[in-house]
Design a protein around this motif. Structure first.
Motif, PDB file in Angstrom:
ATOM      1  N   LEU A  32       4.433   4.947   6.883  1.00  0.00           N
ATOM      2  CA  LEU A  32       3.985   5.721   8.046  1.00  0.00           C
ATOM      3  C   LEU A  32       2.624   5.181   8.452  1.00  0.00           C
ATOM      4  CD1 LEU A  32       4.597   8.176   9.895  1.00  0.00           C
ATOM      5  CD2 LEU A  32       3.344   9.589   8.264  1.00  0.00           C
ATOM      6  N   LYS A  40      -0.430  11.387  10.867  1.00  0.00           N
ATOM      7  CA  LYS A  40       0.215  11.051   9.591  1.00  0.00           C
ATOM      8  C   LYS A  40       0.071  12.187   8.571  1.00  0.00           C
ATOM      9  CE  LYS A  40      -2.201   7.271   8.910  1.00  0.00           C
ATOM     10  NZ  LYS A  40      -3.095   7.392  10.104  1.00  0.00           N
ATOM     11  N   THR A  43       1.984  15.245   9.470  1.00  0.00           N
ATOM     12  CA  THR A  43       3.401  15.085   9.135  1.00  0.00           C
ATOM     13  C   THR A  43       3.648  15.432   7.678  1.00  0.00           C
ATOM     14  OG1 THR A  43       3.690  13.348  10.806  1.00  0.00           O
ATOM     15  CG2 THR A  43       5.324  13.442   9.030  1.00  0.00           C
ATOM     16  N   ASP A 153      -0.359   9.731   0.506  1.00  0.00           N
ATOM     17  CA  ASP A 153      -1.239   9.685   1.675  1.00  0.00           C
ATOM     18  C   ASP A 153      -2.373   8.693   1.401  1.00  0.00           C
ATOM     19  OD1 ASP A 153      -2.493  10.160   4.055  1.00  0.00           O
ATOM     20  OD2 ASP A 153      -2.668  12.331   3.796  1.00  0.00           O
ATOM     21  N   SER A 184       1.545   6.541   3.732  1.00  0.00           N
ATOM     22  CA  SER A 184       0.768   6.110   4.881  1.00  0.00           C
ATOM     23  C   SER A 184      -0.208   5.036   4.444  1.00  0.00           C
ATOM     24  CB  SER A 184       0.011   7.286   5.501  1.00  0.00           C
ATOM     25  OG  SER A 184      -0.932   7.820   4.585  1.00  0.00           O
TER      26      SER A 184
END
Length: 229
Positions: A32, A40, A43, A153, A184
């Motif tokens: 992502l 991001k 989400t 993340d 991400s």
């Protein structure tokens, strides 16, 4: 399978996400990508039910509930370790929150510390570790309960190339165990190396999606211009 359908989220007048759609199959890694503020983290927080949203999100064709959380591994961008705990206490504590008993987790800790080359003993307090080693401990906490859905993340943030490779190998191992993985990253090279597919967000909307090869090919140059001086 993780399925996100028509995901939208508004904070007051700000549209953080608008009609985001994607699916991730078991054994698939999705990247992502997008600028800061693209949506991001919003989400991820929607998938984890950290906030209310419009749309539908399901895991294995069921809504994500508290029971589902035991099968999810989540690595937040910010470090969320408890500095006064020892490494062992921290790992066991978070594993127990995922319904894994201490007697199951403790025998695994030495192997995980060795695997990620953590510079510290399991009896060391979190606050004595470098930022990089804290990141690796947090990653162990994310993976040690063998989640089926893994959300990372910005996992490569702050890691040097050697430690980034350790993380990539861990992600690939989880893929071999049939986990569905989404992470991400600002670094496109990380996405190209290990992802099967990617989603690019811009101002909360999907502007690119597909396999890494397909997205790369869509930007292939078909003409070359030469300029003489």
């Amino acid at each position: 399978m993780l399925k996100v359908e028509h995901l939208s989220k508004r904070f007051g007048d700000f549209q953080a996400l608008k009609d985001v759609n994607f699916t991730i199959q078991p054994g698939e890694i999705m990247g992502l990508i997008g600028q800061n503020g693209a949506g991001k983290t919003t989400t991820f927080h929607s998938i984890l039910n950290f906030l209310h949203y419009d749309g539908k999100i399901s895991w294995e064709d069921q809504p994500i509930t508290e029971k589902t959380f035991d099968t999810i591994g989540y690595l937040p961008e910010e470090r969320s370790l408890l500095p006064k705990m020892t490494i062992e206490q921290q790992i066991v504590y978070l594993a127990e929150l995922k319904s894994r008993p201490a007697k199951e987790i403790k025998p695994q800790i030495d192997d995980w510390l060795k695997r990620f080359d953590v510079q510290g003993k399991k009896s060391d307090k979190i606050k004595t570790l470098s930022k990089g080693n804290q990141q690796k401990v947090q990653l162990i906490c994310t993976l040690i309960h063998q989640p089926k859905l893994i959300i990372l993340d910005e996992p490569f943030s702050g890691l040097d190339p050697v430690n980034a490779d350790l993380l990539k190998n861990a992600v690939l191992d989880a893929k071999k165990n049939n986990a569905a993985i989404i992470f991400s990253s600002h670094d496109m090279s990380n996405v190209e190396e290990i992802c099967d597919s990617l989603i690019m967000l811009k101002k909360g909307q999907v502007v690119l999606s597909g396999t890494v090869d397909a997205v790369r090919d869509s930007f292939g140059k078909t003409e070359i211009y030469c300029k003489t001086t």
